[in-house]
Design a protein around this motif. Structure first.
Motif, PDB file in Angstrom:
ATOM      1  N   PHE B  37       0.845  -1.200   0.000  1.00  0.00           N
ATOM      2  CA  PHE B  37       0.000   0.000   0.000  1.00  0.00           C
ATOM      3  C   PHE B  37       0.874   1.241   0.000  1.00  0.00           C
ATOM      4  N   GLN B  38       0.393   2.259  -0.695  1.00  0.00           N
ATOM      5  CA  GLN B  38       1.051   3.562  -0.642  1.00  0.00           C
ATOM      6  C   GLN B  38       0.361   4.358   0.451  1.00  0.00           C
ATOM      7  N   VAL B  39       1.066   4.666   1.500  1.00  0.00           N
ATOM      8  CA  VAL B  39       0.457   5.451   2.560  1.00  0.00           C
ATOM      9  C   VAL B  39       1.069   6.845   2.526  1.00  0.00           C
ATOM     10  N   PRO B  40       0.206   7.882   2.364  1.00  0.00           N
ATOM     11  CA  PRO B  40       0.774   9.232   2.311  1.00  0.00           C
ATOM     12  C   PRO B  40       1.400   9.619   3.654  1.00  0.00           C
ATOM     13  N   ILE B  41       2.513  10.312   3.558  1.00  0.00           N
ATOM     14  CA  ILE B  41       3.187  10.767   4.777  1.00  0.00           C
ATOM     15  C   ILE B  41       2.670  12.159   5.096  1.00  0.00           C
ATOM     16  N   LEU B  60       5.876   3.156   1.464  1.00  0.00           N
ATOM     17  CA  LEU B  60       5.384   1.872   0.972  1.00  0.00           C
ATOM     18  C   LEU B  60       5.208   0.932   2.163  1.00  0.00           C
ATOM     19  N   VAL B  61       3.970   0.468   2.343  1.00  0.00           N
ATOM     20  CA  VAL B  61       3.725  -0.471   3.423  1.00  0.00           C
ATOM     21  C   VAL B  61       3.506  -1.840   2.812  1.00  0.00           C
TER      22      VAL B  61
ATOM     23  N   SER C 265      -7.766  -2.367  -6.073  1.00  0.00           N
ATOM     24  CA  SER C 265      -6.323  -2.542  -6.042  1.00  0.00           C
ATOM     25  C   SER C 265      -5.691  -1.824  -4.855  1.00  0.00           C
ATOM     26  N   THR C 266      -6.427  -0.912  -4.233  1.00  0.00           N
ATOM     27  CA  THR C 266      -5.834  -0.218  -3.085  1.00  0.00           C
ATOM     28  C   THR C 266      -6.490  -0.580  -1.773  1.00  0.00           C
ATOM     29  N   GLY C 267      -7.767  -0.954  -1.819  1.00  0.00           N
ATOM     30  CA  GLY C 267      -8.461  -1.255  -0.580  1.00  0.00           C
ATOM     31  C   GLY C 267      -8.751   0.010   0.174  1.00  0.00           C
ATOM     32  N   SER C 268      -9.257  -0.171   1.372  1.00  0.00           N
ATOM     33  CA  SER C 268      -9.654   1.008   2.128  1.00  0.00           C
ATOM     34  C   SER C 268      -8.720   1.208   3.291  1.00  0.00           C
TER      35      SER C 268
END
Lengths: 263, 355, 268
Positions: B37-41, B60-61, C265-268
């Protein structure tokens, strides 16, 4: 007194954090302002003045009305009735502060934030698009801000009163919605009240609503004599005091009802 | 490591044996599965909102990071891991709700997200804290609507409903709208709904969360019933280890996106359970107690707690040694509890290299 | 066939559960109708005073207004599930998953997930004003006009529905609903209630070439009211409302499908 100041400050800074929502709200207000201004220009056509309002003043009005809705929370506010319906009021009442003043402080903080983030930027943006009018003298400026302050107070008392219906009705939002529709119609938000027939304007002035938007607009545009201005401000004050007294009476009865019925 | 080489070989051989048995009827096949997952910082400091509007920085998680396993028809597998370990992400990929970043999944020979509608026909799912039923409808009407959605033949529906109503004791609330059910009743209704269309696969995500002991037991009985009588393959995530102890033979443990353990519950206990405990109540209070092969971990009056290693000494031998020196009034052997075992695995990452 | 039956079933559930709270339902219907009436009364009073706007009489503007109100009300009821205000809750709370676990089209389920009956207030109101407007302007009804009217309404339902779908899809990325979409939907109804000549050129061009709102209400109304076209577009653009509506809807639908794939593709 200090505690209310702190509450108001919190409410203000909380509003400042909703930046994207504010920006979107601003865009929406601006868009509707442009539409109404176009309608106004088309209505006037070749007319120079209608009921003492020039086209320039009418266009300024469309901007003012859009700047003011968020500040005065004209489109409705349901927080207190929701808190009553959910039973959160019990814990609010445990706090050693006045219930009315607690919410008023929050509302004032919110109004200040809306003025800074939406009201003033919108008028500035308007000044780029249109040749808008400004209050003519320093006295007018002062009176505008005084009227604005009183309008916020008055609007709050009115909305608080509507919210107190929540003590007796479980899903009060639908009632609130009906009532709020009247308040934006009669406040002069859709059109300057001067454009309407006399009998209708007189009817409007039997309610507190014209004292919110319409009064501010008329002072801003300078269509009132100094005597009329003073009278308008005093009427605002009177409505605020009257509604606040009504709030405290109904609130007391509501709390008694709550205690007896057990939320 | 603390276990003997011989025992390790046995478990390994056993696991291999199980694996070959399973391979004949694999229903879930997961190979080298990844989900990032792309997690915004969140940016701090001045103009942070403006900056994050213009340039979004991401982290990137790796929620699932190279997981492989196979599940055979009729298995009941517990899927364990701490919060954020990657359990739900795996389940979401298996049910077709999420598309993997990399790797292969095949469930009943289908790729879940590619043939979603076909795929979900053959599976049931319960997400413990979220109902899939219609809020304002009586339970029975929700079930009837589901019958229509899943094309269940009427006779089959009636048979199933009769059976499930009995086991789950649903008669009392079958005509009640879902919004007025208690949590226990609602979960029972949800579990019933998940099985009405005879799915070959059942995914349960925290099915017993927040339930009281009685309701938990009823749900467990029902899951076991479905698994044993109907041969439904079940994959279950839970935080409640008694769920696992009462239902699963096989467990998979995941942490930080990697599978730490996959095998029989019993061998997990044997390998990582650590030391066992023997609690002895003596007739007389003794000043000095020492027994070869065990250490005293606590004393309370006449009650003494010994800790011993099952590889060094058997329980019966230890009892014999104690009784030859002291007079025993009462005794009990304590298995290391599963929770502590699994906590040890997470904390010490004992299995990272073992798998 | 099954899809249609299932849709009706889901809608029926919605309707039934809304009828359970009868007083609330009546009041909300009333408030929706009232809002619409009040906007119209204001408009009527002002138009009377100013004797029309840009050469359009009260009756003619009322016709424009009513047609949009009626269509938007219909759309608002049918597309309730895609209303970004409601839909944002799905993406925020991850409740979309429960729909994805059922072996039925997601789009159909979203259509069936909300059906807000109180919008009837607006539809009723729109119809009433439309009847009033037709009385005022004396439209010369021809077979063509009678046949075209429902198509125009359908076109607008699809147009606004497409905008709702667009707003709903955007929440896959933003999670929160985007208030700016309201500019197109609620702002669109306001814009389309007046003759397009009153707007500045850049604004009219925007609502012609970027968001083709002008073809949905203004041009068909020129046909119904037998008015000349001040912008000198080909005569045929009076008749493309259903096509434009369908086009906007299909474009939004493609975007919606893309959004769903992104969500998966991203999920929640």
């Amino acid at each position: 007194m200090r505690v209310y100041w702190e509450i108001a400050k919190r409410a203000l800074s909380r509003q400042l954090t909703y930046r994207t929502a504010t920006l979107a709200g601003l865009a929406t207000n601006f868009y509707f302002g442009l539409l109404r201004a176009a309608v106004m220009a088309a209505l006037y056509g070749a007319r120079a003045q209608v009921d003492g309002i020039s086209l320039q003043a009418a266009i300024t009005y469309t901007g003012l009305a859009q700047s003011l809705i968020a500040v005065i929370s004209l489109l409705g506010w349901f927080e207190v009735m929701r808190s009553i319906n959910k039973g959160e009021i019990s814990s609010d009442l445990l706090r050693p502060i006045g219930y009315f003043k607690f919410w008023l402080a929050q509302d004032l903080g919110k109004a200040a934030a809306q003025l800074a983030l939406r009201g003033i930027p919108l008028m500035l943006g308007y000044a780029l698009f249109f040749d808008i009018l400004l209050p003519q003298t320093l006295w007018h400026w002062l009176a505008v801000f005084l009227a604005l302050g009183l309008a916020v107070l008055l609007s709050f008392s009115w909305r608080f009163l509507v919210n107190l219906v929540g003590f007796w009705v479980t899903d009060a939002t639908s009632i609130g919605r009906v009532v709020y529709i009247f308040s934006w119609f009669l406040s002069g938000f859709l059109m300057p009240l001067r454009f309407f027939p006399d009998w209708f304007v007189r009817l409007c002035y039997l309610t507190p609503f014209p004292h919110t938007i319409n009064t501010i607009v008329e002072i801003y545009l300078g269509v009132l004599t100094p005597g009329q201005m003073l009278r308008a401000l005093l009427l605002q004050l009177a409505w605020f005091v009257g509604l606040t007294l009504a709030c405290s009476w109904v609130l007391r009865r509501g709390i008694r009802h709550l205690v007896i019925q057990g939320g | 490591m603390f276990f003997g080489a011989s025992e390790f070989d046995i478990t390994k051989a056993q696991a291999h044996n199980d694996a070959t048995k399973r391979l004949s009827q694999v229903v879930i096949r997961v190979h080298d599965l990844h989900k990032y997952f792309q997690v915004p910082i969140r940016q701090r400091g001045r103009f942070s909102a403006l900056r994050s509007l213009l340039v979004r920085r991401h982290r990137l998680v790796k929620a699932v990071n190279g997981v492989s396993f196979q599940i055979g028809r009729g298995e009941l597998v517990g899927y364990l891991g701490p919060n954020g370990a990657g359990k739900s992400t795996t389940i979401k990929m298996l049910t077709g709700l999420l598309v993997p970043t990399h790797g292969e999944i095949s469930v009943n020979g289908r790729i879940p997200w590619k043939q979603r509608e076909e795929h979900v026909k053959s599976l049931g799912a319960v997400f413990g804290f979220r109902s899939t039923l219609w809020w304002d409808l009586p339970v029975i009407e929700s079930l009837e609507l589901l019958r229509y959605i899943y094309d269940v033949p009427l006779a089959r529906f009636k048979d199933n409903l009769r059976e499930f109503r009995k086991i789950l004791e649903m008669d009392a609330f079958i005509n009640t709208p879902v919004r007025s059910l208690s949590l226990g009743q609602r979960v029972r209704a949800d579990v019933c709904a998940a099985l009405l269309h005879d799915p070959s696969l059942l995914f349960l995500d925290e099915p017993t969360i927040g339930l009281d002991v009685v309701a938990k037991e009823r749900i467990r009985q029902f899951i076991l019933h479905a698994n044993r009588q109907r041969g439904t393959t079940v994959l279950l995530t839970t935080h409640d280890l008694s769920d696992v102890e009462k239902m699963c033979q096989r467990v998979m443990i995941i942490d930080r996106g990697k599978l730490l353990y996959d095998g029989q519950l019993e061998s997990l206990r044997q390998r990582f359970g650590g030391k066992r405990e023997l609690v002895v109540e003596l007739v007389d209070e003794e000043d000095q107690i020492s027994i070869e092969g065990a250490i005293v971990t606590s004393r309370q009056g006449a009650q003494v707690m010994f800790q011993f290693d099952r590889d060094q000494i058997s329980a019966s031998e230890l009892i014999q040694r104690i009784s030859s020196n002291y007079r025993i009034r009462d005794l009990s052997v304590r298995e290391p509890d599963l929770e502590a075992t699994i906590r040890r695995i997470y904390e010490q990452r004992l299995l990272e290299d073992a798998v | 066939m099954k899809a249609l039956r299932l849709y009706l079933w889901l809608v029926l559930i919605q309707v039934r559960s809304q009828m359970q709270y009868r007083v609330g339902f009546l009041l909300e219907t009333l408030s929706v109708a009232l809002g619409s009436i009040i906007s119209f009364v204001t408009l009527a009073l002002v138009l009377q005073k100013f004797e029309g706007i840009a050469g359009w009489s009260l009756g003619e503007v009322a016709f424009l207004f009513a047609l949009v109100e009626l269509s938007f009300g219909l759309m608002d009821m049918i597309f309730s599930g895609f209303d970004p205000d409601y839909f944002a809750a799905h993406t925020r709370q991850g409740t979309l998953d429960q729909y994805l676990l059922r072996p039925v089209s997601l789009t159909l389920q979203i259509f069936g997930s909300q059906f807000i009956l109180r919008r009837l207030g607006r539809i009723f109101q729109g119809t009433l004003i439309l009847v009033y407007a037709v009385q005022l302007v004396n439209i010369e009804w021809t077979v063509g006009k009678i046949l075209y009217l429902p198509l125009v309404i359908a076109g607008m339902v699809l147009f606004f529905g497409g905008l709702f779908m667009l707003g709903a899809t955007i929440t896959f990325w933003t999670v929160e609903r985007i208030e700016a979409v309201n500019i197109l939907t609620y702002g669109g109804t306001e814009l389309m209630s007046y003759p397009m000549t009153i707007y500045q050129d850049w604004m009219r061009r925007f609502f012609t070439y970027i968001v083709p709102a002008i073809f949905l209400n203004y041009y068909p109304s020129l046909y119904f009211l037998d008015r000349p076209d001040p912008f000198n577009m080909p005569f045929v653009v009076r008749f493309i409302a259903p096509v434009v509506g369908l086009g906007v809807f299909l474009a939004a639908y493609v975007f919606w499908r893309f959004g769903v794939r992104y969500y998966q593709s991203t999920g929640s």
